[in-house]
Design a protein around this motif. Structure first.
Motif, PDB file in Angstrom:
ATOM      1  N   VAL A 135      20.338 -27.071 -85.409  1.00 41.11           N
ATOM      2  CA  VAL A 135      19.140 -26.567 -84.723  1.00 41.11           C
ATOM      3  C   VAL A 135      17.947 -26.585 -85.676  1.00 41.11           C
ATOM      4  CG1 VAL A 135      18.075 -24.572 -83.600  1.00 41.11           C
ATOM      5  CG2 VAL A 135      20.466 -25.150 -83.110  1.00 41.11           C
ATOM      6  N   ALA A 136      18.164 -26.116 -86.901  1.00 41.27           N
ATOM      7  CA  ALA A 136      17.090 -26.106 -87.894  1.00 41.27           C
ATOM      8  C   ALA A 136      16.639 -27.525 -88.219  1.00 41.27           C
ATOM      9  CB  ALA A 136      17.557 -25.387 -89.157  1.00 41.27           C
ATOM     10  N   ALA A 137      17.591 -28.451 -88.347  1.00 48.52           N
ATOM     11  CA  ALA A 137      17.250 -29.834 -88.673  1.00 48.52           C
ATOM     12  C   ALA A 137      16.458 -30.494 -87.553  1.00 48.52           C
ATOM     13  CB  ALA A 137      18.518 -30.623 -88.953  1.00 48.52           C
ATOM     14  N   ALA A 138      16.698 -30.077 -86.326  1.00 50.48           N
ATOM     15  CA  ALA A 138      15.996 -30.658 -85.186  1.00 50.48           C
ATOM     16  C   ALA A 138      14.558 -30.155 -85.069  1.00 50.48           C
ATOM     17  CB  ALA A 138      16.751 -30.358 -83.895  1.00 50.48           C
ATOM     18  N   HIS A 139      14.240 -29.100 -85.813  1.00 48.41           N
ATOM     19  CA  HIS A 139      12.883 -28.521 -85.761  1.00 48.41           C
ATOM     20  C   HIS A 139      12.381 -28.298 -87.192  1.00 48.41           C
ATOM     21  CE1 HIS A 139      14.833 -27.429 -81.919  1.00 48.41           C
ATOM     22  NE2 HIS A 139      13.638 -27.620 -81.406  1.00 48.41           N
ATOM     23  N   PRO A 140      12.166 -29.375 -87.938  1.00 47.90           N
ATOM     24  CA  PRO A 140      11.832 -29.239 -89.361  1.00 47.90           C
ATOM     25  C   PRO A 140      10.501 -28.555 -89.626  1.00 47.90           C
ATOM     26  CG  PRO A 140      11.545 -31.500 -88.629  1.00 47.90           C
ATOM     27  CD  PRO A 140      12.222 -30.777 -87.512  1.00 47.90           C
ATOM     28  N   ARG A 141       9.607 -28.545 -88.649  1.00 40.39           N
ATOM     29  CA  ARG A 141       8.290 -27.946 -88.854  1.00 40.39           C
ATOM     30  C   ARG A 141       8.189 -26.525 -88.297  1.00 40.39           C
ATOM     31  NH1 ARG A 141       3.860 -32.828 -87.869  1.00 40.39           N
ATOM     32  NH2 ARG A 141       4.781 -34.310 -89.365  1.00 40.39           N
ATOM     33  N   ALA A 142       9.285 -25.985 -87.806  1.00 40.31           N
ATOM     34  CA  ALA A 142       9.256 -24.634 -87.246  1.00 40.31           C
ATOM     35  C   ALA A 142       9.049 -23.607 -88.351  1.00 40.31           C
ATOM     36  CB  ALA A 142      10.560 -24.347 -86.502  1.00 40.31           C
ATOM     37  N   SER A 143       8.240 -22.601 -88.069  1.00 38.16           N
ATOM     38  CA  SER A 143       8.092 -21.492 -88.999  1.00 38.16           C
ATOM     39  C   SER A 143       9.378 -20.671 -88.973  1.00 38.16           C
ATOM     40  CB  SER A 143       6.907 -20.620 -88.596  1.00 38.16           C
ATOM     41  OG  SER A 143       7.151 -19.982 -87.351  1.00 38.16           O
ATOM     42  N   VAL A 144       9.490 -19.717 -89.881  1.00 37.60           N
ATOM     43  CA  VAL A 144      10.712 -18.904 -89.930  1.00 37.60           C
ATOM     44  C   VAL A 144      10.871 -18.102 -88.644  1.00 37.60           C
ATOM     45  CG1 VAL A 144      11.981 -17.135 -91.200  1.00 37.60           C
ATOM     46  CG2 VAL A 144      10.543 -18.760 -92.441  1.00 37.60           C
ATOM     47  N   VAL A 145       9.784 -17.515 -88.160  1.00 34.14           N
ATOM     48  CA  VAL A 145       9.882 -16.732 -86.927  1.00 34.14           C
ATOM     49  C   VAL A 145      10.188 -17.643 -85.736  1.00 34.14           C
ATOM     50  CG1 VAL A 145       7.385 -16.797 -86.448  1.00 34.14           C
ATOM     51  CG2 VAL A 145       8.790 -14.927 -85.543  1.00 34.14           C
ATOM     52  N   GLU A 146       9.634 -18.841 -85.713  1.00 35.56           N
ATOM     53  CA  GLU A 146       9.943 -19.790 -84.634  1.00 35.56           C
ATOM     54  C   GLU A 146      11.405 -20.215 -84.691  1.00 35.56           C
ATOM     55  OE1 GLU A 146       5.545 -21.932 -84.128  1.00 35.56           O
ATOM     56  OE2 GLU A 146       7.038 -22.754 -85.526  1.00 35.56           O
ATOM     57  N   LEU A 147      11.925 -20.393 -85.896  1.00 37.42           N
ATOM     58  CA  LEU A 147      13.319 -20.790 -86.033  1.00 37.42           C
ATOM     59  C   LEU A 147      14.247 -19.689 -85.525  1.00 37.42           C
ATOM     60  CD1 LEU A 147      15.430 -22.793 -86.981  1.00 37.42           C
ATOM     61  CD2 LEU A 147      15.228 -21.842 -89.297  1.00 37.42           C
ATOM     62  N   ALA A 148      13.925 -18.439 -85.807  1.00 37.91           N
ATOM     63  CA  ALA A 148      14.737 -17.324 -85.297  1.00 37.91           C
ATOM     64  C   ALA A 148      14.772 -17.338 -83.774  1.00 37.91           C
ATOM     65  CB  ALA A 148      14.195 -15.992 -85.815  1.00 37.91           C
ATOM     66  N   ALA A 149      13.623 -17.612 -83.156  1.00 36.71           N
ATOM     67  CA  ALA A 149      13.560 -17.676 -81.693  1.00 36.71           C
ATOM     68  C   ALA A 149      14.346 -18.861 -81.159  1.00 36.71           C
ATOM     69  CB  ALA A 149      12.102 -17.751 -81.244  1.00 36.71           C
ATOM     70  N   LEU A 150      14.252 -20.009 -81.825  1.00 38.96           N
ATOM     71  CA  LEU A 150      14.988 -21.194 -81.385  1.00 38.96           C
ATOM     72  C   LEU A 150      16.489 -20.989 -81.465  1.00 38.96           C
ATOM     73  CD1 LEU A 150      12.775 -23.899 -83.130  1.00 38.96           C
ATOM     74  CD2 LEU A 150      13.142 -23.705 -80.658  1.00 38.96           C
ATOM     75  N   LEU A 151      16.946 -20.346 -82.527  1.00 42.46           N
ATOM     76  CA  LEU A 151      18.377 -20.095 -82.682  1.00 42.46           C
ATOM     77  C   LEU A 151      18.873 -19.096 -81.645  1.00 42.46           C
ATOM     78  CD1 LEU A 151      18.578 -20.005 -86.575  1.00 42.46           C
ATOM     79  CD2 LEU A 151      19.749 -21.632 -85.079  1.00 42.46           C
ATOM     80  N   ALA A 152      18.067 -18.073 -81.354  1.00 45.19           N
ATOM     81  CA  ALA A 152      18.457 -17.109 -80.329  1.00 45.19           C
ATOM     82  C   ALA A 152      18.618 -17.793 -78.979  1.00 45.19           C
ATOM     83  CB  ALA A 152      17.420 -15.990 -80.246  1.00 45.19           C
ATOM     84  N   GLU A 153      17.659 -18.671 -78.640  1.00 46.57           N
ATOM     85  CA  GLU A 153      17.748 -19.385 -77.369  1.00 46.57           C
ATOM     86  C   GLU A 153      18.955 -20.321 -77.342  1.00 46.57           C
ATOM     87  OE1 GLU A 153      15.151 -22.360 -74.463  1.00 46.57           O
ATOM     88  OE2 GLU A 153      14.239 -21.486 -76.259  1.00 46.57           O
ATOM     89  N   ALA A 154      19.213 -21.009 -78.433  1.00 40.48           N
ATOM     90  CA  ALA A 154      20.360 -21.923 -78.484  1.00 40.48           C
ATOM     91  C   ALA A 154      21.662 -21.175 -78.260  1.00 40.48           C
ATOM     92  CB  ALA A 154      20.384 -22.649 -79.825  1.00 40.48           C
ATOM     93  N   LYS A 155      21.779 -19.994 -78.847  1.00 33.60           N
ATOM     94  CA  LYS A 155      23.001 -19.204 -78.676  1.00 33.60           C
ATOM     95  C   LYS A 155      23.126 -18.684 -77.256  1.00 33.60           C
ATOM     96  CE  LYS A 155      23.261 -18.005 -83.563  1.00 33.60           C
ATOM     97  NZ  LYS A 155      23.229 -16.955 -84.610  1.00 33.60           N
ATOM     98  N   GLY A 156      22.005 -18.245 -76.687  1.00 37.97           N
ATOM     99  CA  GLY A 156      22.054 -17.785 -75.307  1.00 37.97           C
ATOM    100  C   GLY A 156      22.405 -18.896 -74.344  1.00 37.97           C
ATOM    101  N   ARG A 157      21.810 -20.059 -74.533  1.00 32.73           N
ATOM    102  CA  ARG A 157      22.072 -21.180 -73.639  1.00 32.73           C
ATOM    103  C   ARG A 157      23.511 -21.664 -73.755  1.00 32.73           C
ATOM    104  NH1 ARG A 157      18.885 -22.658 -69.445  1.00 32.73           N
ATOM    105  NH2 ARG A 157      20.767 -23.927 -69.297  1.00 32.73           N
ATOM    106  N   ALA A 158      24.064 -21.608 -74.949  1.00 34.19           N
ATOM    107  CA  ALA A 158      25.455 -22.039 -75.135  1.00 34.19           C
ATOM    108  C   ALA A 158      26.404 -21.184 -74.307  1.00 34.19           C
ATOM    109  CB  ALA A 158      25.822 -21.971 -76.615  1.00 34.19           C
ATOM    110  N   VAL A 159      26.171 -19.883 -74.301  1.00 32.73           N
ATOM    111  CA  VAL A 159      27.034 -18.983 -73.524  1.00 32.73           C
ATOM    112  C   VAL A 159      26.761 -19.129 -72.028  1.00 32.73           C
ATOM    113  CG1 VAL A 159      27.563 -16.563 -73.032  1.00 32.73           C
ATOM    114  CG2 VAL A 159      27.372 -17.355 -75.402  1.00 32.73           C
ATOM    115  N   ILE A 160      25.495 -19.269 -71.648  1.00 31.89           N
ATOM    116  CA  ILE A 160      25.167 -19.453 -70.232  1.00 31.89           C
ATOM    117  C   ILE A 160      25.828 -20.708 -69.680  1.00 31.89           C
ATOM    118  CG2 ILE A 160      23.285 -20.031 -68.644  1.00 31.89           C
ATOM    119  CD1 ILE A 160      21.499 -18.160 -70.353  1.00 31.89           C
ATOM    120  N   ASP A 161      25.800 -21.790 -70.444  1.00 30.73           N
ATOM    121  CA  ASP A 161      26.441 -23.030 -69.984  1.00 30.73           C
ATOM    122  C   ASP A 161      27.930 -22.825 -69.730  1.00 30.73           C
ATOM    123  OD1 ASP A 161      24.022 -24.339 -70.132  1.00 30.73           O
ATOM    124  OD2 ASP A 161      24.438 -25.335 -72.039  1.00 30.73           O
ATOM    125  N   ARG A 162      28.571 -22.021 -70.576  1.00 22.75           N
ATOM    126  CA  ARG A 162      30.003 -21.749 -70.359  1.00 22.75           C
ATOM    127  C   ARG A 162      30.232 -20.919 -69.107  1.00 22.75           C
ATOM    128  NH1 ARG A 162      30.886 -19.638 -76.266  1.00 22.75           N
ATOM    129  NH2 ARG A 162      32.025 -18.022 -75.143  1.00 22.75           N
TER     130      ARG A 162
END
Length: 222
Positions: free
Chosen positions: A36-63
């Protein structure tokens, strides 16, 4: 009641919810954080935290939507909480150190200084459909929260003892405030729950934005 799903295996996050009257069904996401971090190399630290939270939520929702996981109970509405925390130190992200050596490096730089702890929050509302009672994603919202942490500088002997507990290995920034590490935190600016992993005021605001009454999450049967 409204069913609550926590997309996290963190005992601290589960404890925050339980302490506020919410019994969550835990489903642990499987997310490659480095990818996830590699896919968003220009994300700020706070943006990266938000991206990771969404990725984790979406992973569980898909299941859930795919039928691999179920939400227990007879509720027709559920809310899902996902989050991720990252410490920002001198402008760069500091995640979970995993090892004694990495923990020591973090504390040798952080001790006696201040750092920002960013927690991304992703909240989704799921509703049961009329056909077969399957879940569908109704809406999702997200919001990051930041708290500034002021730390003491542990003595070399104190740092050795803290590392020996292994407590800081699997927490963001090698830092806890609800365990052994709390003695090394001299002050917090912002919601202290943000440092532990979930900001309750942020969650209440996001749940309300999704049209869900916050007290409906409380387990009044306790």
């Amino acid at each position: 009641m409204t069913a609550v799903v926590l997309a996290s295996g963190s005992p601290s996050r589960r404890k925050i919810l339980a302490g506020s009257g919410i019994t969550a069904h835990v489903l642990v996401p499987e997310v490659d954080e480095a990818a996830v971090a590699a896919a968003h190399p220009r994300a700020s630290v706070v943006e990266l935290a938000a991206l990771l939270a969404e990725a984790k939520g979406r992973a569980v929702i898909d299941r859930i939507l795919g039928g691999a996981d179920e939400i227990p109970g007879a509720d027709d509405t559920a809310v899902l909480f996902a989050s991720d925390s990252i410490l920002e130190l001198t402008g760069r992200p500091v995640g979970k150190p995993h090892t004694a050596e990495a923990t020591r490096r973090v504390w040798e730089e952080m001790g006696g200084r201040s750092a920002a702890l960013h927690t991304g929050h992703y909240v989704a509302r799921l509703d049961r459909t009329g056909t077969g009672g399957r879940w569908e994603l109704a809406a999702a919202v997200s919001e990051p929260a930041t708290a500034v942490i002021h730390t003491a500088r542990p003595t070399p002997e104190e740092l050795d003892a803290y590392i020996a507990t292994t407590e800081p290995f699997e927490v963001a920034g090698a830092l806890t405030i609800d365990g052994y590490g709390g003695a090394f935190v001299t002050g917090i600016e912002g919601d202290h729950h943000t440092v532990i992993g979930l900001s309750l005021p942020v969650l209440r605001r996001l749940v309300t934005d999704l049209g869900v009454f916050w007290p409906s999450l409380w387990d009044i049967r306790r």
